[in-house]
Design an enzyme around this catalytic site. Structure first.
Site, mmCIF file in Angstrom:
data_model
loop_
_atom_site.group_PDB
_atom_site.id
_atom_site.type_symbol
_atom_site.label_atom_id
_atom_site.label_comp_id
_atom_site.label_asym_id
_atom_site.label_seq_id
_atom_site.Cartn_x
_atom_site.Cartn_y
_atom_site.Cartn_z
ATOM 1 N N LEU A 196 -4.367 10.833 -2.103
ATOM 2 C CA LEU A 196 -3.408 10.565 -3.185
ATOM 3 C C LEU A 196 -2.059 10.065 -2.649
ATOM 4 O O LEU A 196 -1.300 9.431 -3.363
ATOM 5 C CB LEU A 196 -3.191 11.826 -4.030
ATOM 6 C CG LEU A 196 -4.400 12.294 -4.846
ATOM 7 C CD1 LEU A 196 -4.047 13.543 -5.635
ATOM 8 C CD2 LEU A 196 -4.879 11.201 -5.797
ATOM 9 N N ASP A 224 -1.597 7.787 -0.608
ATOM 10 C CA ASP A 224 -1.609 6.319 -0.521
ATOM 11 C C ASP A 224 -2.039 5.672 -1.836
ATOM 12 O O ASP A 224 -2.096 4.461 -1.942
ATOM 13 C CB ASP A 224 -2.584 5.868 0.580
ATOM 14 C CG ASP A 224 -2.183 6.446 1.920
ATOM 15 O OD1 ASP A 224 -0.981 6.376 2.227
ATOM 16 O OD2 ASP A 224 -3.059 6.972 2.631
ATOM 17 N N HIS A 225 -2.421 6.481 -2.773
ATOM 18 C CA HIS A 225 -2.968 5.931 -4.020
ATOM 19 C C HIS A 225 -2.207 6.542 -5.169
ATOM 20 O O HIS A 225 -2.722 7.445 -5.832
ATOM 21 C CB HIS A 225 -4.470 6.261 -4.105
ATOM 22 C CG HIS A 225 -5.157 5.536 -5.228
ATOM 23 N ND1 HIS A 225 -5.153 5.982 -6.525
ATOM 24 C CD2 HIS A 225 -5.885 4.400 -5.242
ATOM 25 C CE1 HIS A 225 -5.857 5.161 -7.295
ATOM 26 N NE2 HIS A 225 -6.312 4.194 -6.546
ATOM 27 N N TYR A 226 -0.954 6.238 -5.446
ATOM 28 C CA TYR A 226 -0.145 5.287 -4.680
ATOM 29 C C TYR A 226 1.076 6.042 -4.174
ATOM 30 O O TYR A 226 1.423 7.070 -4.762
ATOM 31 C CB TYR A 226 0.254 4.119 -5.576
ATOM 32 C CG TYR A 226 -0.956 3.395 -6.118
ATOM 33 C CD1 TYR A 226 -1.541 2.351 -5.392
ATOM 34 C CD2 TYR A 226 -1.535 3.766 -7.331
ATOM 35 C CE1 TYR A 226 -2.658 1.687 -5.880
ATOM 36 C CE2 TYR A 226 -2.660 3.101 -7.805
ATOM 37 C CZ TYR A 226 -3.208 2.075 -7.087
ATOM 38 O OH TYR A 226 -4.313 1.436 -7.556
ATOM 39 N N VAL A 268 -2.059 8.800 -8.317
ATOM 40 C CA VAL A 268 -3.044 9.002 -9.400
ATOM 41 C C VAL A 268 -4.428 9.171 -8.785
ATOM 42 O O VAL A 268 -4.732 8.590 -7.746
ATOM 43 C CB VAL A 268 -3.094 7.823 -10.413
ATOM 44 C CG1 VAL A 268 -1.821 7.766 -11.231
ATOM 45 C CG2 VAL A 268 -3.355 6.498 -9.730
#
Lengths: 129, 161
Positions: free
Chosen positions: B31, B33-35, B40
């Protein structure tokens, strides 16, 4: 429950649109499931499940699409061609399929062309009417 | 290490339906890196969570003897984003089963909010992949997995088995 071919076609079309992610105008009586509509092996099971539910019938998979089981039998298929015995057996087990064109050149690769939307409609009609 | 995307089952009605919980936490590194600016939960991992919920529901019907693999996602519609701190409920309802395959319909909710509707088809690979050889051992429901499962399932289910 008795239904006309048109009524059966409409429901089959609806289910193929959902199962294969195609547009409804792509699904005609003449469309072949694999060639025209891009169905793969797992899609056949999906289609069987959907049709069972839609028409409230039981469909043994080998009844609607029995050709797969016969492919490996050397009496029925030789040198890439379906033998006379093979064609006779196909006709017996798949009365809902039209073999007239296939008989002239029974190339095993063309077997998938036999599974048209019309063959499904005829199969369902035979089951419910 | 197994790839687990559900935390536990809270309901398990054999052959009918199963409900699993997934707690989403910022301790999950993906999470970050996302984002970076707005974490999310990836939708693909929610599909995996539903595949695990539904796959176990389906596997139990034949006593975990079949190798049950996700074969087709018939539908996956997402309505809301999922953020760290959210608690998700994956509800899988049994749809159909044959020798070669089985299907489920599922919903993901967070509180009263509908997050997703997902339907999927599982292949029983030994019966469905003619000519393709798979290891005899059940690599889907292996020993480690079955051990984990005993901690996963609700008490009532464990007692009746």
């Amino acid at each position: 429950m008795s239904m006309t071919s048109e009524e059966i076609f409409e429901k089959v079309q609806e289910n193929l649109v959902d199962a294969l992610g195609v547009d409804d105008d792509e699904v005609t009586l003449q469309s072949t499931l694999m060639g025209d509509l891009g169905a793969e092996s797992i899609d056949f099971l999906d289609i069987v499940f959907r049709l069972e539910k839609e028409f409230d019938i039981q469909i043994p998979r080998e009844e609607l699409f029995p050709a797969e089981a016969m492919m490996g039998n050397s009496e029925l298929v030789q040198d890439g061609k379906v033998t006379a015995a093979g064609i006779a057996q196909f006709k017996e087990t798949m009365p809902h399929v039209d073999f007239s064109e296939f008989e002239a050149d029974p190339d095993i690769n063309k077997i998938t062309d036999l599974f048209t939307v019309e063959s499904i409609v005829k199969f369902i009609a035979g089951k419910i009417n | 290490m197994r790839w687990f995307w559900i935390d536990k089952f809270i309901e398990f009605e054999p052959g009918k339906r199963a409900v699993a919980v997934k707690n989403v936490t910022l301790a999950e590194e993906h999470l970050h890196d996302h984002y970076q600016a707005y974490p999310v939960m990836p939708e693909s991992l929610m599909i995996e969570g539903m595949a695990q919920t539904g796959g176990i529901l389906v596997g139990q019907i034949r006593n975990f003897k079949e190798k049950v693999l996700l074969a087709k996602i018939g539908k996956a519609k997402f309505f809301e984003m999922v953020r760290p701190g959210d608690q998700l409920y994956y509800e899988a309802e049994f749809d159909n089963i044959a020798d070669e395959a089985a299907s489920i319909k599922g919903t993901i909710t967070c509180g009263d909010t509908l997050i997703a509707e997902i339907s999927m088809l599982f292949s029983h690979v030994d019966n469905n992949m003619a000519g393709v050889e798979f290891p005899e051992e059940n690599f889907v429901f292996n020993e480690q997995f079955m051990n984990q499962l005993t901690h996963y399932l609700p008490k009532e289910y464990k007692q009746s088995n």
